[in-house]
Design a protein around this motif. Structure first.
Motif, PDB file in Angstrom:
ATOM      1  N   UNK A   1      -5.841  -0.282  11.640  1.00 38.62           N
ATOM      2  CA  UNK A   1      -4.756   0.235  11.234  1.00 38.62           C
ATOM      3  C   UNK A   1      -4.271   0.054   9.538  1.00 38.62           C
ATOM      4  N   UNK A   2      -4.851  -0.946   9.114  1.00 38.58           N
ATOM      5  CA  UNK A   2      -4.950  -1.232   7.704  1.00 38.58           C
ATOM      6  C   UNK A   2      -5.651  -0.380   6.895  1.00 38.58           C
ATOM      7  N   UNK A   3      -6.806   0.077   7.163  1.00 35.29           N
ATOM      8  CA  UNK A   3      -7.485   1.180   6.731  1.00 35.29           C
ATOM      9  C   UNK A   3      -6.823   2.546   6.486  1.00 35.29           C
ATOM     10  N   UNK A   4      -6.151   2.751   7.901  1.00 34.05           N
ATOM     11  CA  UNK A   4      -5.251   3.920   7.758  1.00 34.05           C
ATOM     12  C   UNK A   4      -4.146   4.000   7.089  1.00 34.05           C
ATOM     13  N   UNK A   5      -3.300   2.876   6.943  1.00 31.36           N
ATOM     14  CA  UNK A   5      -2.505   2.552   6.214  1.00 31.36           C
ATOM     15  C   UNK A   5      -2.781   2.922   4.518  1.00 31.36           C
ATOM     16  N   UNK A   6      -3.874   2.185   4.004  1.00 36.90           N
ATOM     17  CA  UNK A   6      -4.362   2.287   2.723  1.00 36.90           C
ATOM     18  C   UNK A   6      -4.759   3.779   2.581  1.00 36.90           C
ATOM     19  N   UNK A   7      -5.375   4.444   3.340  1.00 41.82           N
ATOM     20  CA  UNK A   7      -5.722   5.672   3.230  1.00 41.82           C
ATOM     21  C   UNK A   7      -4.470   6.943   3.043  1.00 41.82           C
ATOM     22  N   UNK A   8      -3.617   6.550   3.777  1.00 33.99           N
ATOM     23  CA  UNK A   8      -2.373   7.333   3.926  1.00 33.99           C
ATOM     24  C   UNK A   8      -1.289   6.835   2.891  1.00 33.99           C
ATOM     25  N   UNK A   9      -1.349   6.080   1.998  1.00 32.35           N
ATOM     26  CA  UNK A   9      -0.509   5.671   0.923  1.00 32.35           C
ATOM     27  C   UNK A   9       0.489   4.889   1.342  1.00 32.35           C
TER      28      UNK A   9
END
Length: 195
Positions: free
Chosen positions: A136-144
């Protein structure tokens, strides 16, 4: 060049663009609500899910009051706007300089440890697991949808912050530099055949 070859080149460029390095400029203007702090800073985050490492490098100066906490918040409802709960450890990063108006910080966290994460983030975004929190953290980082926030006595809710954005790997630029002319040439030839 065939359409398939052009698609393959662009696909390789996109694949290598899945960066694990993220960066942001920090300012009071990006806070919610914005403030007039003259403070500035930069942050680089290198998140390697396979190795379970999260390296955070921060430089900041010009804050109006001493630091009280620093952490990464995730995940906002919309990219680059709004607020979110704290994703990383509480109440602040291990070893972060507190009570100062300028400084630097560098630390590598083991993301396989529950202590690296806010327990609420593990529950609410990670489905109750650390592996889920990492994803979830990686997705949040990747999505700004993740931001680093520096909290101070002047602004307990945050004096300066910045939304983290992916940094393309150098190979991405090389692939794009090589692939773009090829794709343009193929499009040009296809256009000539139609005429």
């Amino acid at each position: 060049m065939t359409k398939g070859a052009a698609a393959a080149i662009l696909g390789l460029a996109c694949l290598s663009a899945n960066a694990t390095v993220f960066t942001a400029n920090l300012s009071g203007a990006v806070e919610a609500p914005p403030n007039a702090s003259p403070g500035t800073g930069t942050v680089t985050v290198d998140f390697d899910v396979a190795a379970h490492t999260l390296t955070i490098d921060v430089t900041f100066s010009g804050l109006l009051a001493g630091t009280t906490a620093a952490h990464i918040h995730c995940c906002t409802a919309l990219p680059e706007t709004g607020t979110a709960g704290v994703a990383t450890e509480l109440p602040t990063f291990t070893g972060f300089p507190l009570g100062v108006t300028s400084g630097t910080y560098s630390h590598t966290f083991d993301t396989s440890l529950a202590a690296t994460w806010n327990p609420n983030f593990i529950t609410n975004f990670g489905g109750g697991t650390i592996a889920g929190a990492e994803s979830a953290f990686l997705a949040g980082l990747g999505n700004g949808q993740a931001y680093l926030n520096l909290h101070t006595e002047f602004a307990p809710g945050g004096e300066i912050r910045g939304f983290l954005q992916p940094v393309p790997e150098p190979a991405t630029f090389a692939l794009l530099a090589l692939g773009t002319p090829v794709v343009l040439l193929a499009a040009r030839r296809r256009g000539k055949r139609r005429n």
